[in-house]
Design a protein around this motif. Sequence first.
Motif, PDB file in Angstrom:
ATOM      1  N   ALA A 240      35.424  46.707  38.186  1.00  0.00           N
ATOM      2  CA  ALA A 240      34.842  46.371  39.490  1.00  0.00           C
ATOM      3  C   ALA A 240      34.360  47.617  40.206  1.00  0.00           C
ATOM      4  O   ALA A 240      35.075  48.622  40.276  1.00  0.00           O
ATOM      5  N   LYS A 241      33.148  47.548  40.754  1.00  0.00           N
ATOM      6  CA  LYS A 241      32.670  48.589  41.651  1.00  0.00           C
ATOM      7  C   LYS A 241      33.045  48.219  43.083  1.00  0.00           C
ATOM      8  O   LYS A 241      32.851  47.078  43.511  1.00  0.00           O
ATOM      9  N   LEU A 242      33.561  49.213  43.792  1.00  0.00           N
ATOM     10  CA  LEU A 242      33.983  49.022  45.177  1.00  0.00           C
ATOM     11  C   LEU A 242      32.918  49.602  46.084  1.00  0.00           C
ATOM     12  O   LEU A 242      32.804  50.816  46.237  1.00  0.00           O
ATOM     13  N   TYR A 274      38.016  44.895  49.634  1.00  0.00           N
ATOM     14  CA  TYR A 274      38.439  46.015  48.803  1.00  0.00           C
ATOM     15  C   TYR A 274      39.863  45.811  48.291  1.00  0.00           C
ATOM     16  O   TYR A 274      40.131  45.962  47.088  1.00  0.00           O
ATOM     17  N   THR A 277      40.293  43.009  45.701  1.00  0.00           N
ATOM     18  CA  THR A 277      39.731  43.374  44.395  1.00  0.00           C
ATOM     19  C   THR A 277      40.622  44.380  43.676  1.00  0.00           C
ATOM     20  O   THR A 277      40.872  44.253  42.462  1.00  0.00           O
ATOM     21  N   ILE A 278      41.118  45.361  44.399  1.00  0.00           N
ATOM     22  CA  ILE A 278      42.009  46.344  43.776  1.00  0.00           C
ATOM     23  C   ILE A 278      43.303  45.675  43.317  1.00  0.00           C
ATOM     24  O   ILE A 278      43.825  45.975  42.235  1.00  0.00           O
ATOM     25  N   PHE A 281      42.258  43.711  40.007  1.00  0.00           N
ATOM     26  CA  PHE A 281      41.844  44.523  38.864  1.00  0.00           C
ATOM     27  C   PHE A 281      42.812  45.669  38.572  1.00  0.00           C
ATOM     28  O   PHE A 281      42.869  46.159  37.442  1.00  0.00           O
ATOM     29  N   CYS A 286      38.847  50.049  38.842  1.00  0.00           N
ATOM     30  CA  CYS A 286      37.998  50.021  40.034  1.00  0.00           C
ATOM     31  C   CYS A 286      37.342  51.381  40.222  1.00  0.00           C
ATOM     32  O   CYS A 286      37.963  52.416  39.970  1.00  0.00           O
ATOM     33  N   MET A 323      40.301  55.916  41.174  1.00  0.00           N
ATOM     34  CA  MET A 323      39.236  55.082  41.743  1.00  0.00           C
ATOM     35  C   MET A 323      38.035  55.905  42.207  1.00  0.00           C
ATOM     36  O   MET A 323      36.898  55.439  42.122  1.00  0.00           O
TER      37      MET A 323
END
Length: 334
Positions: A240-242, A274, A277-278, A281, A286, A323
């Motif tokens: 995943a891109k943050l 954010y 998602t973190i 994943f 990330c 990250m």
Amino acid sequence: MPEPRTEEWRDLVKEDIVEPNRRIIDTHHHLWSTPSFWGKYELPDLWKDTGSGHNIEKTVFIDCRSNYRKDGPEHLRPIGETEYVAQVAAESATDPGQATISAIIGHANMNLGRAVGEVMEAHEAAGNGLFRGIRHAGPSDTTGTLTNAGSGRPCPYTEPAFQEGVRTIGEMGYTYDTWHFFHQNKEYLELAKSAPGTTMILDHFGTPLGVGAYEGKQDEIFPIWAADIAEIAKCPNVVAKLGGLAMPDNGFGWDRRDTPPTSDEFAEAQQRYYLHTIECFGPDRCMFESNFPVDKLSISYQVMWNGMKKIVADFSESEKDAMFYTNAERVYKL
């Protein structure tokens, strides 16, 4: 969409740099040598942003249909972008005091299936050792209320030929980036399951929308988006891109204000995306991104990175370094 805001507008908010020594790889930016909606965005513009206070060591260029070839076979026209960026990247490596463009993500049509191999070989030849993968994005919406990317053709994630193309580039050792809207996340999940051997990067959180038909519905959309993100995260091949949530599409409205947001405003408004998602994943899958100059419509580079650092302030040093830096090194082979 309103006209892009000026540097003078973004400069209305200036802040001290949070953790100025933290090393960063910006995993997502574009370049335009000819005017786009955002104007030109070339190496001096990138360096002005990356040099605004944060310790940006390296960057990753992401396809934005810039400098495609104007003739020749249609499927090979995206090679022109890789040729252009390879030249800019070589120039970026000449100044040790500035960020270096260290990877190129180009475009190829995944609908080509196994025939996409020809395009990959051409990108590799043009990339001066920096070509790392493909973005075939397809954000699309059928409500008729979005005026920019929503009018495009959606990526046919569930089509056999498209899935074969994504598997093929993975077999060749390349990554697959994409961008779409939140209601396409379930189809993206199917694609991820169909190509377990390909490292896939989900850009911009799968874009939860907040404009057009979705205006004022962010709280209603959040649990739908969150459930889909949790399912996608179960696919170990997806990273995943943050970032990328300061686009007008996301509905925070900063692009229409008299002043841009502070990093505290940014963090308060966006931290739930954010942190969820973190959590799903894990910090080892990330990577932070700026999505500049697109997110420049709403916020300055300096303030955005401050905000992202504040969101993850309670994570351990090793998790933050992963990250902000080492995950990108691993995923994009920098």
